[in-house]
Scaffold this active site. Structure first.
Site, PDB file in Angstrom:
ATOM      1  N   VAL A  54     -77.807   5.039  62.002  1.00 33.00           N
ATOM      2  CA  VAL A  54     -76.453   5.227  61.479  1.00 33.00           C
ATOM      3  C   VAL A  54     -76.375   4.668  60.067  1.00 33.00           C
ATOM      4  CG1 VAL A  54     -74.014   4.611  61.732  1.00 33.00           C
ATOM      5  CG2 VAL A  54     -75.369   5.180  63.743  1.00 33.00           C
ATOM      6  N   ASP A 163     -70.496   5.588  80.629  1.00 34.98           N
ATOM      7  CA  ASP A 163     -71.272   4.488  80.051  1.00 34.98           C
ATOM      8  C   ASP A 163     -70.348   3.464  79.391  1.00 34.98           C
ATOM      9  OD1 ASP A 163     -73.638   3.125  79.691  1.00 34.98           O
ATOM     10  OD2 ASP A 163     -74.137   4.120  77.810  1.00 34.98           O
TER      11      ASP A 163
END
Length: 351
Positions: A54, A163
């Protein structure tokens, strides 16, 4: 988060205050496709995980220099691309201030770039254990209520996250109480006519029906919220065993308690809220909407609820253990990849 396979979307947290503020989403118009480098200037790398890197980027066409995050995901095989396509399709169908927003995608021969909101506050759990942050039950209510708001939006569209865990709850900025739910890589869109069964997730936070390979529902997320709330209030993991087998056994029995001294100053309302989520049978769990209407999350118990300070020494130890687990699993994954193995299975659990 650099260790759990899903990189974060902003700088690591620094010194923060308790001041509450709202953040506005960028108003710049971004078009998917075309040349990524023509539209964005890469500032620096801010996170790295198993599936990508990222970067902090600036939109070139923005007069105000809109800051965003670009997640570059390696896609060597078609199966890799299909996984990212599913994630982006789900994100495109969601629009809520508590959920990470996707602005654009760029597909290259061997990678897909996802341009999303830039989140500068770091992980929620790391923020609340900082030396300059005094955690109270009221703070926990504010955080959990936002998680439920984001999840309610997902569930209204029959999308289950699958999740939900501390690493995927981020602070929007370094100075606010506003949170964002990230990482929709395991999210599924449910279909009433076709029961969905999965065998993936994070051992400490998955619901009994996943372990038993039974049909899941939006209520599978609510179990995870119950675990997150338990940990946030106490620093303890309700079902953690000596290994995954022990943990799974504890989860399927749905046995836990509030006997530890860490719960001595936690209100009965908070315990009742958690108990309403950690139920073995899905249909008996509180829904996201019911959570938001509950006495605990709506402060119906009185204005003085949650004024006691929550000790975070155990929560600090929990964070350290989680980071060790995540780093250990990354190391195993990297060794397997270097040896030629391929992690394409959807029946594996992750830390």
């Amino acid at each position: 988060d650099i260790g759990n396979g899903e990189p974060g979307y902003g700088d690591q947290p620094g010194q923060e205050s308790n001041h509450d503020q709202q953040t506005a989403s960028p108003t710049v118009t971004i078009t998917s496709g075309g040349d990524f480098d023509e539209q964005f200037e890469v500032v620096k790398e801010v996170g790295k995980g198993r599936f990508g890197v990222v970067y902090k980027v600036i939109a070139r066409q923005s007069e105000t220099g809109t800051v965003l995050a670009a997640k570059k995901v390696k896609c060597i095989r078609m199966k890799d691309k299909e996984r990212v396509w599913q994630e982006t399709a789900i994100m495109e169908s969601l629009e809520h201030p508590k959920l990470l927003r996707l602005f654009a995608t760029f597909e290259l021969p061997k990678e897909i770039i996802m341009v999303v909101e830039y989140i500068s506050g770091g992980e929620l759990f790391e923020r609340v254990v900082a030396d300059d942050f005094t955690l109270t039950e009221k703070d926990c209510i504010i955080f959990v209520r936002q998680i439920c708001q984001g999840v309610e939006h997902m569930h209204s569209r029959q999308i289950v996250h699958l999740d939900l865990k501390p690493e995927n709850i981020m602070c929007a900025t370094k100075t606010s109480h506003e949170i964002k739910i990230i990482d929709f890589g395991l999210a599924q869109r449910l279909c009433a006519s076709s029961p969905t069964r999965v065998l993936f997730g994070t051992p400490e936070f998955i619901a009994p029906e996943i372990i038993n390979y039974e049909p899941i529902s939006v209520q599978s997320d609510m179990w995870s919220i119950g675990v997150i709330c338990y940990v946030l209030l106490s620093g303890l993991s309700p079902f953690m065993g000596d290994n995954d087998v022990d943990t799974f056994s504890n989860i399927t029995r749905a046995e836990y308690d509030f006997d530890d001294e860490a719960f001595d100053l936690v209100s009965d309302g908070a315990k009742e809220f958690i108990a309403g989520l950690l139920r073995g049978r899905q249909e008996e769990r509180l829904s996201a909407q019911q959570c938001l209407q509950s006495e605990w999350l709506s402060f119906k118990s009185g204005e003085n609820v949650g004024v006691n300070q929550i000790r975070t020494d155990k929560l600090k130890k929990f964070i350290i253990r989680r980071k060790w687990q995540n780093g250990h699993q990354d190391a195993i994954y990297n060794r397997c990849t270097q040896n030629g193995a391929r992690d394409g299975s959807s029946t594996t659990f992750k830390s």
